[in-house]
Scaffold this motif. Structure first.
Motif, PDB file in Angstrom:
ATOM      1  N   THR A   2       0.833  -1.193   0.000  1.00 17.04           N
ATOM      2  CA  THR A   2       0.000   0.000   0.000  1.00 17.04           C
ATOM      3  C   THR A   2       0.867   1.242   0.000  1.00 17.04           C
ATOM      4  N   TYR A   3       0.345   2.281  -0.574  1.00 13.86           N
ATOM      5  CA  TYR A   3       1.087   3.535  -0.685  1.00 13.86           C
ATOM      6  C   TYR A   3       0.429   4.582   0.201  1.00 13.86           C
ATOM      7  N   GLU A   4       1.221   5.189   1.052  1.00 14.47           N
ATOM      8  CA  GLU A   4       0.736   6.263   1.897  1.00 14.47           C
ATOM      9  C   GLU A   4       1.412   7.545   1.469  1.00 14.47           C
ATOM     10  N   PRO A   5       0.636   8.563   1.104  1.00 17.57           N
ATOM     11  CA  PRO A   5       1.246   9.814   0.664  1.00 17.57           C
ATOM     12  C   PRO A   5       2.032  10.468   1.781  1.00 17.57           C
ATOM     13  N   VAL A   6       3.122  11.061   1.427  1.00 14.99           N
ATOM     14  CA  VAL A   6       3.972  11.765   2.379  1.00 14.99           C
ATOM     15  C   VAL A   6       3.828  13.270   2.141  1.00 14.99           C
ATOM     16  N   SER A  72      -0.374  16.937  15.770  1.00 17.10           N
ATOM     17  CA  SER A  72      -0.247  15.564  16.268  1.00 17.10           C
ATOM     18  C   SER A  72       0.203  14.604  15.173  1.00 17.10           C
ATOM     19  N   GLY A  73       0.330  15.114  13.949  1.00 14.46           N
ATOM     20  CA  GLY A  73       0.860  14.272  12.876  1.00 14.46           C
ATOM     21  C   GLY A  73       0.078  14.246  11.587  1.00 14.46           C
ATOM     22  N   ASP A  74      -1.194  14.661  11.603  1.00 12.70           N
ATOM     23  CA  ASP A  74      -1.997  14.614  10.381  1.00 12.70           C
ATOM     24  C   ASP A  74      -1.883  15.939   9.628  1.00 12.70           C
ATOM     25  N   LYS A  75      -0.912  16.024   8.717  1.00 14.43           N
ATOM     26  CA  LYS A  75      -0.705  17.239   7.935  1.00 14.43           C
ATOM     27  C   LYS A  75      -1.735  17.405   6.822  1.00 14.43           C
ATOM     28  N   GLN A 121      -4.506   7.437  10.757  1.00 12.44           N
ATOM     29  CA  GLN A 121      -3.327   6.615  10.509  1.00 12.44           C
ATOM     30  C   GLN A 121      -2.038   7.380  10.804  1.00 12.44           C
ATOM     31  N   TYR A 122      -2.135   8.707  10.837  1.00 12.07           N
ATOM     32  CA  TYR A 122      -0.961   9.519  11.138  1.00 12.07           C
ATOM     33  C   TYR A 122      -0.829   9.834  12.627  1.00 12.07           C
ATOM     34  N   ILE A 123      -1.830   9.471  13.409  1.00 14.10           N
ATOM     35  CA  ILE A 123      -1.811   9.753  14.849  1.00 14.10           C
ATOM     36  C   ILE A 123      -1.307   8.509  15.565  1.00 14.10           C
ATOM     37  N   ARG A 124      -0.128   8.602  16.151  1.00  9.52           N
ATOM     38  CA  ARG A 124       0.541   7.435  16.729  1.00  9.52           C
ATOM     39  C   ARG A 124       0.377   7.302  18.229  1.00  9.52           C
ATOM     40  N   SER A 125      -0.503   8.080  18.820  1.00  9.76           N
ATOM     41  CA  SER A 125      -0.641   8.061  20.277  1.00  9.76           C
ATOM     42  C   SER A 125      -2.112   8.134  20.659  1.00  9.76           C
ATOM     43  N   LYS A 126      -2.507   7.299  21.618  1.00  8.13           N
ATOM     44  CA  LYS A 126      -3.881   7.346  22.115  1.00  8.13           C
ATOM     45  C   LYS A 126      -4.162   8.680  22.793  1.00  8.13           C
ATOM     46  N   ALA A 127      -3.175   9.184  23.525  1.00 11.17           N
ATOM     47  CA  ALA A 127      -3.355  10.460  24.212  1.00 11.17           C
ATOM     48  C   ALA A 127      -3.578  11.589  23.213  1.00 11.17           C
ATOM     49  N   LYS A 128      -2.813  11.596  22.125  1.00 15.99           N
ATOM     50  CA  LYS A 128      -3.004  12.623  21.098  1.00 15.99           C
ATOM     51  C   LYS A 128      -4.363  12.480  20.428  1.00 15.99           C
ATOM     52  N   ASP A 129      -4.777  11.247  20.204  1.00 17.37           N
ATOM     53  CA  ASP A 129      -6.082  10.989  19.600  1.00 17.37           C
ATOM     54  C   ASP A 129      -7.196  11.557  20.478  1.00 17.37           C
TER      55      ASP A 129
END
Length: 276
Positions: A2-6, A72-75, A121-129
């Protein structure tokens, strides 16, 4: 594979407020001055002041979700225009803007609407979510404190009941229409704060606790999420839950210096089509 855009570059104007938001802000400011000065039809002035003030809070609520999501990571929220405070960019303008405004006008309650879409998918932390979901309601809490500040600081108008059933004005007794409209706007922010923190599927309160559930519970939670808003709406208007809710909200309002009668007068003025 799968391809994830950067996403390596944020659009240059990603954080520039949209013309739509600036226009709403301008109408809010002008209608506020007209209400204060008693210019023209005051009921129409109050209607514009409260509705545009509520629209601004909806924009800021969703902006808070997107802003925390961005850091938090989702640009991708920048590419979708969520950081420009444009309500027309939301996933469902009907749920995010139109329906909440209609409920405010007819029911005098700040129902939560739809939301910006966060790519988890870009959020790697439950706390950030959880923080992303909490950002919106916390914005309403902050706005409630800001709008109510003149009242609990003693500058705004208060209507205090007497033993004879009448009311005595204390504080800034002039500009009754403006202070009642401001009290109603603060009241809407309190209702939105309380509702958005309820742990109901599909609402921010439910999304705050969802990341901490097991996968099985999350799947079940997601099944009910599309109906959470509808069930809440029905419960508030068809059960005793509505009475309990307003009791809590008015209690909070009293502690912020808001008079219930002043709130009701502001909401009554907003309905300019009513003869009462």
């Amino acid at each position: 594979m799968t391809y994830e855009p950067v996403y390596t570059r944020t659009p240059r104007n990603a954080f520039v407020p949209s013309p739509v938001f600036v226009g709403i802000l301008a109408v809010f400011g002008v209608s506020g001055w007209m209400t204060w000065a008693g210019f023209g039809n005051v009921k129409v002035d109050v209607f514009l002041f409260i509705v545009t003030g509520w629209l601004l809070s909806l924009c800021l609520h969703e902006y808070a979700h997107a802003l925390v999501g961005f850091f938090s990571g989702d640009k991708t929220v920048a590419d979708r225009g969520y950081l420009r405070l444009n309500p027309l960019k939301y996933t469902s303008p009907l749920l995010s803007i139109v329906l909440p405004v209609i409920v405010v006008i007819l029911g005098g309650i700040g129902l939560p609407g739809g939301a910006v879409w966060i790519d988890h998918q870009y959020i790697r932390s439950k706390a950030k979510d959880s923080l992303i979901s909490a950002a919106g309601p916390l914005t309403n809490v902050l706005l409630a404190l800001i709008v109510a500040a003149p009242f609990w600081a003693g500058f705004g108008l208060k209507l205090v009941p007497t033993a004879t059933g009448q009311y005595v004005a204390t504080g800034e007794a002039a500009h009754l229409d403006f202070w009642s409209a401001l009290a109603a706007l603060a009241f809407l922010q309190i209702t939105a704060s309380v509702l958005n923190f309820l742990p109901i599927p599909g609402l921010d309160g439910g999304s705050i606790i969802q990341p901490w559930m097991s996968p099985a519970y999350q799947r079940a939670w997601n099944l009910f999420a599309p109906y959470g808003f509808i069930l809440l709406f029905l419960a508030l208007w068809q059960t005793r839950l509505g009475d309990w809710f307003f009791t809590i909200v008015y209690w909070l309002g009293e502690h912020l210096g808001l008079s219930q009668v002043l709130i009701q007068y502001g909401l009554q003025l907003m309905r300019f089509w009513s003869g009462s």
